[in-house]
Write a protein that holds these residues in place. Structure first.
Motif, PDB file in Angstrom:
ATOM      1  N   GLY A 347     -22.435 -44.699 -38.089  1.00 19.19           N
ATOM      2  CA  GLY A 347     -21.006 -44.725 -37.803  1.00 19.19           C
ATOM      3  C   GLY A 347     -20.614 -45.513 -36.565  1.00 19.19           C
ATOM      4  N   GLY A 348     -19.334 -45.390 -36.233  1.00 22.49           N
ATOM      5  CA  GLY A 348     -18.801 -46.105 -35.090  1.00 22.49           C
ATOM      6  C   GLY A 348     -18.355 -47.520 -35.386  1.00 22.49           C
ATOM      7  N   TRP A 349     -18.334 -47.901 -36.644  1.00 26.53           N
ATOM      8  CA  TRP A 349     -17.973 -49.268 -37.038  1.00 26.53           C
ATOM      9  C   TRP A 349     -16.504 -49.355 -37.435  1.00 26.53           C
ATOM     10  N   THR A 350     -15.902 -50.468 -37.094  1.00 27.80           N
ATOM     11  CA  THR A 350     -14.604 -50.846 -37.646  1.00 27.80           C
ATOM     12  C   THR A 350     -14.825 -52.140 -38.415  1.00 27.80           C
ATOM     13  N   ILE A 351     -14.746 -52.034 -39.714  1.00 29.49           N
ATOM     14  CA  ILE A 351     -15.074 -53.161 -40.586  1.00 29.49           C
ATOM     15  C   ILE A 351     -13.811 -53.626 -41.311  1.00 29.49           C
ATOM     16  N   THR A 352     -13.431 -54.858 -41.070  1.00 30.73           N
ATOM     17  CA  THR A 352     -12.271 -55.443 -41.744  1.00 30.73           C
ATOM     18  C   THR A 352     -12.778 -56.359 -42.853  1.00 30.73           C
ATOM     19  N   VAL A 353     -12.336 -56.108 -44.061  1.00 23.79           N
ATOM     20  CA  VAL A 353     -12.777 -56.917 -45.203  1.00 23.79           C
ATOM     21  C   VAL A 353     -11.774 -58.024 -45.486  1.00 23.79           C
ATOM     22  N   ASN A 354     -12.219 -59.020 -46.215  1.00 27.25           N
ATOM     23  CA  ASN A 354     -11.342 -60.139 -46.570  1.00 27.25           C
ATOM     24  C   ASN A 354     -10.439 -59.837 -47.753  1.00 27.25           C
ATOM     25  N   ILE A 355     -10.567 -58.648 -48.324  1.00 25.01           N
ATOM     26  CA  ILE A 355      -9.807 -58.295 -49.515  1.00 25.01           C
ATOM     27  C   ILE A 355      -8.303 -58.345 -49.235  1.00 25.01           C
ATOM     28  N   ASP A 356      -7.594 -59.095 -50.067  1.00 22.19           N
ATOM     29  CA  ASP A 356      -6.137 -59.174 -50.014  1.00 22.19           C
ATOM     30  C   ASP A 356      -5.575 -58.024 -50.851  1.00 22.19           C
TER      31      ASP A 356
END
Length: 780
Positions: A347-356
């Motif tokens: 944990g502890g992750w902030t994951i931003t995906v490219n999904i529109d």
């Protein structure tokens, strides 16, 4: 020589004075001779060498090394005395991960730990031994550390080569429970010290219990109890030796070895490791050889998705995690995929995906409208075997804009968008043509291979020039006779591309396939591969076609936009890479693939779609053997989408036919790539594409809606037509009428090209209407 001279010579070291020269002027008194100067330099150098030897004697070197050893030992003793066994942090440090769409809105939060500790006494003794046999055969005798393995790991970490295996069970337990997965010298030294102390203070049973209760097994399961439930729907106390050996084998690479999602290679690897575990048990006298021989691999049960991951969410989260884990290993932060999984799961992750988010919704709606709403498993059992998957990529940036993994993550765990266990079938054919153009290949009779080259399209015709016999039939065993490459692509003629693959050289074909983005590891360069008989995923094929769309510059689809963590930095690789094939080759294939839409297997679903609105489209259909998969991978200048349908038995998960699904198709009821896959593609693309665009192609080949009269052998050129215009004008005149308002309601029409005319094969009769591949108004 007089006595005085002899005395002076002895005083100079016993050397006699050099004789005077017989000619030349007398030397000035007191001037040294050339020989004297050389002798002086030699004596000085000898004195210097003697000084160096006196300084670097073997005694001094040995003493220095001994000093370093003592210093190292002293430092280690100090580290040992000052490093306590810390409090366990395996549960305390686990946090939530936050997943966001590309616009920053929340996609999901995860972090609930699936763990339930059990006493070692509750785990059968033979199952305990499976873990020792898998990871550390000397566990019961060693001091808790593997000095060679640790030294190798330290050296690799310092040199930037990443980590290697070799840690003992005690060291792995310390890493899991007391420390973390970071690959640093400090962490490795602490691991070594704490392992030594722990082995002195705790029993082997305590350490083994801690190890099997804290390890990560995949499927969100921490510890043997959670793993037993996740893979076999039973408690740890009820596990068999075979099942225990599988769980022990899993620890090396949980995702890769999970039978439900493993590739063919992954399944072979985990079976090999399972055998390795059991054989080691026999060698340690923990298992009877006779019983071992009778054991069969225990296939795990299908996984169940975690709560909160319903719909497409779980597929997107899993795909993001897998991408992040690969990058953590690639940059040396984690030693293995298993360690990387543990890092991500902690944990502890902030994951931003490219999904529109908008395109994602449009893709989901297209699948529902065109396919899943028509499926009725209660009425037709085959309908329950249909598994759709799709990926949409921006070819200019490599961003994965939308992904469809299956009807529901909680109902079907395997991500159909990333699975690689089904054949891409004829969607592989464009890669053969790409190799032909890029390699400037020629036919068996020395004609350059272009869109206008004529091949024999007879079904079942044996290929020529191959040491391996191969004679593939065309779909429905249809014969096409002499046919151009363009029309062969339009109609997906197997016999033509099988021969073309041999003409190009299958080694060259597979090399270009790899360069374009296919995972060709373990694939043989044989003619059968021309039919797309290897495994591939929609994600993979979207990347291959995106590279073609990007004029031959490599596109590696990227699901992650950014990944942030307070304790470590991750830099995601650039999705856009180098030029892997020439622009002419890529653009020629794109040009040819517009013919598949305008005059080929996709024209009903795509060309005639009322929402097309003049949009230029290129693409290829594919239908595998026994109709176990059906594909359409297509693209506009700004959007590439690959759609696959896969036949998977709802209970056994074995590959089965799609034939007869939906009950709406006439006999034989086959689902072709030009059917539902192309319909889903068109419904999504024409909604999501934005304004109408045109391809910018540097080629004069292909894209032609072919003449109604097929060419004959007497019409075929002796050499392939040049890709540049000749001085002789075309034998035909392009029509001047405008295209029909509704595509497909009248014959395609053209207007004169504004650039160089498309090259066509010289003919006698009948006249052939040329087509400009850059004109979007032709052939719609």
């Amino acid at each position: 020589m007089g006595r005085a001279e002899e005395r002076r010579a002895r005083q100079r070291g016993g050397r006699r004075a050099a004789p005077k020269r017989s000619s030349g002027a007398e030397r000035t008194v007191g001037s040294p001779s050339v020989g004297g100067r050389a002798a002086a330099r030699g004596r000085a150098a000898k004195n210097r060498k003697s000084g160096i030897r006196r300084f670097f004697t073997w005694k001094s070197v040995l003493g220095t090394l001994f000093g370093f050893v003592l210093l190292g030992m002293g430092a280690f003793v100090l580290l040992y005395l000052t490093t306590p066994i810390p409090a366990g942090n395996a549960a305390a440090t686990l946090q939530s991960n936050v997943y966001k769409y590309s616009d920053g809105s929340i996609l999901a939060r995860t972090g609930e730990v699936n763990r339930e500790n059990v006493d070692l006494a509750e785990v059968p003794k033979e199952v305990q031994h499976t873990f020792v046999a898998a990871e550390n055969k000397t566990f019961y005798q060693d001091a808790g550390v593997d000095l060679k393995g640790t030294a190798r790991g330290l050296l690799n970490t310092v040199s930037g080569k990443g980590a290697q295996g070799g840690s003992t069970i005690t060291q792995q337990y310390v890493k899991n429970y007391y420390l973390n997965q970071n690959q640093t010298v400090t962490r490795k030294l602490k691991e070594l010290v704490i392992s030594l102390k722990l082995d002195r203070q705790k029993s082997k049973e305590y350490i083994l219990a801690g190890y099997i209760n804290t390890s990560y097994y995949g499927r969100g399961a921490y510890g043997i109890q959670a793993a037993a439930q996740a893979y076999y729907r039973k408690d740890a106390k009820d596990l068999t030796v075979e099942e225990g050996a599988y769980l022990a084998a899993l620890l090396q690479a949980p995702s890769q070895y999970d039978w439900a999602v493993a590739t063919g290679t992954g399944k072979k690897l985990v079976q090999n490791r399972w055998n390795y575990v059991l054989d080691n048990m026999v060698g340690q006298h923990w298992l009877d050889a006779g019983k071992r021989t009778a054991m069969k691999f225990p296939v795990p049960k299908a996984p169940k998705g975690a709560p909160g991951m319903e719909g497409q969410t779980g597929y997107l989260v899993d795909a993001a995690n897998a991408s992040l884990e690969r990058q953590l290993v690639s940059q040396g932060t984690a030693a293995s995929i298993g360690d990387a999984e543990a890092l991500v799961k902690s944990g502890g992750w902030t994951i931003t995906v490219n999904i529109d988010k908008k395109k994602q919704a449009e893709l989901e709606q297209a699948v529902k409208d065109r396919l899943t709403s028509k499926l009725n498993p209660k009425k037709r059992s085959v309908d329950g075997d249909v598994q759709p998957g799709a990926v949409s990529v921006d070819p200019k940036t490599g961003r994965v804009l939308a992904m469809y993994g299956g009807v529901d993550y909680l109902k079907h765990f395997t991500n159909n968008a990333t699975r690689r266990d089904y054949q891409p079938a004829s969607t592989f054919k464009p890669l053969i043509l790409a190799a032909a153009v890029d390699e400037q290949a020629k036919t068996q009779d020395d004609r350059a291979i272009t869109a206008n080259t004529i091949y024999d399209g007879t079904s079942g015709r044996p290929v020529k020039g191959s040491a391996i016999a191969f004679a593939p039939p065309n779909e429905d065993d249809q014969d096409y006779g002499d046919i151009t490459v363009q029309k062969a692509m339009n109609q997906s003629v197997n016999s033509v591309f099988a021969q073309m693959g041999v003409d190009v050289g299958m080694d060259n074909v597979m090399k270009v396939a790899k360069d374009l983005g296919m995972d060709t590891k373990g694939m043989q360069a044989v003619p059968a591969q021309t039919l797309g008989s290897m495994g591939a995923s929609p994600l993979e094929m979207a990347g291959v076609y995106a590279t073609l769309d990007n004029h031959g510059r490599k596109v590696t689809p990227a699901i992650i936009k950014s990944a942030e963590h307070k304790d470590r930095t991750v830099t995601m690789p650039d999705p856009i890479g180098d030029q892997v094939i020439s622009r002419e080759a890529a653009d020629t294939v794109t040009s040819v693939l517009t013919g598949v839409v305008d005059d080929g297997t996709a024209k009903v679903s795509v060309r005639d779609n009322p929402s097309r609105d003049g949009q230029q489209v290129a693409g290829k259909t594919g239908t595998s053997d026994n109709n176990k998969s059906a594909w359409f991978t297509g693209f506009t200048p700004d959007l590439v989408t690959s759609v696959g349908l896969f036949g998977e038995n709802a209970k056994t998960h074995a590959q089965v036919t799609l034939q007869g699904a939906t009950g709406l198709l006439p006999a034989p009821g086959r689902i072709n790539g030009g059917g539902y896959p192309a319909q889903i593609w068109a419904a999504y693309t024409f909604e999501a594409m934005g304004e109408v665009t045109k391809f910018d192609l540097e080629t004069t080949q292909g894209a032609a809606v072919q003449p109604t009269v097929s060419p004959t052998v007497t019409q075929s050129p002796t050499t392939s037509p040049s890709t540049t215009p000749t001085t002789q004008p075309p034998t035909t005149k392009p029509p001047t009428s405008a295209p029909a308002t509704t595509p497909g309601t009248q014959p395609p029409t053209t207007k004169p090209p504004t650039s160089a005319p498309a090259t066509t094969a010289p003919v006698t009769t009948p006249p052939i209407t040329p087509r400009n591949p850059l004109d979007p108004n032709q052939g719609q």
